[in-house]
Design an enzyme around this catalytic site. Structure first.
Site, PDB file in Angstrom:
ATOM      1  N   SER A 108       0.824  -1.203   0.000  1.00  0.00           N
ATOM      2  CA  SER A 108       0.000   0.000   0.000  1.00  0.00           C
ATOM      3  C   SER A 108       0.854   1.247   0.000  1.00  0.00           C
ATOM      4  CB  SER A 108      -0.925   0.000   1.224  1.00  0.00           C
ATOM      5  OG  SER A 108      -1.644   1.218   1.309  1.00  0.00           O
ATOM      6  N   SER A 109       0.339   2.281  -0.688  1.00  0.00           N
ATOM      7  CA  SER A 109       1.034   3.564  -0.695  1.00  0.00           C
ATOM      8  C   SER A 109       0.603   4.439   0.473  1.00  0.00           C
ATOM      9  CB  SER A 109       0.750   4.294  -2.020  1.00  0.00           C
ATOM     10  OG  SER A 109      -0.643   4.544  -2.147  1.00  0.00           O
ATOM     11  N   LYS A 113       1.514  -2.881   5.207  1.00  0.00           N
ATOM     12  CA  LYS A 113       0.559  -3.775   4.555  1.00  0.00           C
ATOM     13  C   LYS A 113       1.247  -4.559   3.437  1.00  0.00           C
ATOM     14  CE  LYS A 113      -4.210  -3.727   2.803  1.00  0.00           C
ATOM     15  NZ  LYS A 113      -4.085  -4.620   1.664  1.00  0.00           N
TER      16      LYS A 113
END
Length: 470
Positions: A321-322, A327
């Protein structure tokens, strides 16, 4: 300014004349196809081009052996074919994969490139077709309609073999997990609800069996592809192809490929009927279905890890995830699933294209070729990556899996032979309502001793055939 200074040449066909770059290896037929079919933006699959060129090489060798081509012309054509197969001539084959004409543009493109390379070998310039002609010499004794299907079969077999090996390796990796997780107890699920206990190894054993079937089916289907129609020319009757040539070119293709190719006893059949490619694609689809199921199961079993099942740990290969630090997503399983979906979509395209052939030819064979070869290449890559970056490195959360089994009311199934279905159902319901294990309620209610419960509910008893404890 630079474009205006480029040297050009003019070529003519029955429709008129066109101007080409002087050094272009392709000719007027290719140029027209470039103008007519700028559709997908993807050129013809290089594997198919290589196979077409190989067929051209074998044809030139046969024509030389039978005295149908001058020796120097035949040698130049044979040399040109070797050049194309050895080096990168991608820019010389610009025709779009989705072309009309049942592959005629691909055949014409190959004829022109081979002819012009042969001309250069003989000291001429591209377009000097008095020396080596694309149709009179390179295409001698051939038609698109026997070259193209023959080449597609060769290309498909060459891609099937590494795919079968990839499935064999995946099967081996799954069997290793079957052994490694043989003592890891986990809860089975049916319709996503708690079911009987099992071992994690048993789950991977089931996956291995499915992949073993795919491996065997893909290995065996090669036999269907070995029958070629070279020498059948336009519709399978063999007009303009001497029978000696047909036998000779078939023998040469056998030697050049080592694939056990055989001349069709009725060339009109493989010229017009594409069901063999549908069969191959159908087996690719079956394999894709298994991969989609397995990859989906692994995503589910590895979900969470806190908010999902979390009973498996898939290898972390990249950040997930950005915006959410830490994550990690099951990207290798997702890639495998998406590839499987594409294989299934390609199978639909192949089916539609095959069924829409008419009379003595299938005009939609380029779609069949593009879809089938893409499926074979993509599936090999996906299976290899899935094995290397997902299966080999996955781990089981033994403690979490065992806890889920202990707290599931599904354990009451093991008691049916001792206390009856109704009593076991009441016990399961009570355990669920109180948030306790079946074992705890069983002992508290005095329905069994601790020793009896341990004997009946032991992991080795409840994951094997038969009545537990007996």
């Amino acid at each position: 300014m630079l474009a205006a200074n480029l040297e050009t040449r003019t070529e003519t066909d029955l429709l008129g004349s066109l101007t080409l770059p002087a050094d272009a290896l392709y000719g007027i037929h290719t140029r027209r196809a470039m103008d007519n079919f700028p559709v997908s933006g993807r050129p013809v699959n290089p594997r198919l081009i290589a196979a077409v060129v190989l067929v051209k090489q074998a044809a030139a060798m046969a024509n030389k052996r039978l005295g149908l081509l001058p020796g120097d012309v035949a040698d130049a054509i044979i040399h040109a074919c070797g050049q194309i197969m050895a080096d990168d001539y991608t820019s010389a084959f610009p025709v779009d994969a989705l072309q009309g004409g049942a592959g005629t543009s691909t055949n014409m493109n190959a004829n022109e490139v081979i002819a012009n390379l042969a001309i250069l070998k003989l000291g001429g310039k591209p377009g000097d077709y008095d020396r080596v002609h694309p149709l009179d010499h390179v295409n001698l004794g051939q038609s698109t309609n026997d070259v193209y299907p023959t080449a597609l079969r060769i290309a498909a077999i060459r891609l099937l073999r590494p795919l079968a090996k990839a499935f064999a390796s995946l099967q081996e990796a799954l069997q290793e997990k079957e052994e490694a997780f043989a003592n890891v107890l986990r809860l089975g699920r049916t319709q996503l609800m708690d079911a009987l206990p099992m071992t994690a190894g048993q789950g991977f054993g089931a996956y291995a069996k499915a992949i073993a079937r795919d491996r065997w089916r893909l290995y065996k289907v090669e036999e269907r592809l070995r029958e070629i129609n070279i020498g059948g020319t336009a519709i399978g009757t063999g007009l303009n192809a001497p029978l000696k040539y047909t036998f000779t070119v078939t023998e040469l293709l056998q030697e050049l490929t080592g694939l056990g190719l055989a001349r069709s006893e009725f060339p009109m059949d493989p010229t017009q009927n594409m069901d063999v490619f549908v069969e191959v694609s159908g087996l690719l689809k079956a394999a894709a279905v298994n991969l989609l199921k397995i990859s989906g199961d692994l995503r589910l079993l590895a979900s969470g890890p806190a908010g999902g099942l979390g009973e498996l740990r898939l290898p972390a290969v990249q950040a997930g995830s950005s915006i959410m630090p830490g994550k990690v997503n099951p990207v290798m399983a997702e890639m495998t699933g998406q590839t499987a979906m594409r294989i299934i979509a390609n199978d639909t395209a192949i089916t539609l294209a095959a069924m829409n052939g008419q009379l003595e030819l299938n005009a939609f064979s380029p779609l069949i070729a593009e879809s089938l070869l893409e499926s074979l290449e993509m599936l090999t890559k996906a299976v290899t990556l899935f094995e290397e970056k997902c299966i080999r490195g996955l781990r089981a959360d033994t403690a979490k899996s065992a806890e889920r089994v202990e707290m599931s009311s599904a354990l009451a199934t093991a008691l049916v032979d001792y206390i009856g279905y109704e009593a076991a159902a009441r016990l399961a319901k009570q355990a669920q309502a109180e948030g306790q294990s079946v074992r705890e309620v069983l002992l508290r209610e005095g329905l069994m001793t601790a020793q009896e419960a341990e004997r009946i509910l032991s992991p080795r008893q409840i994951t094997k055939p038969g009545i537990p404890g007996k």
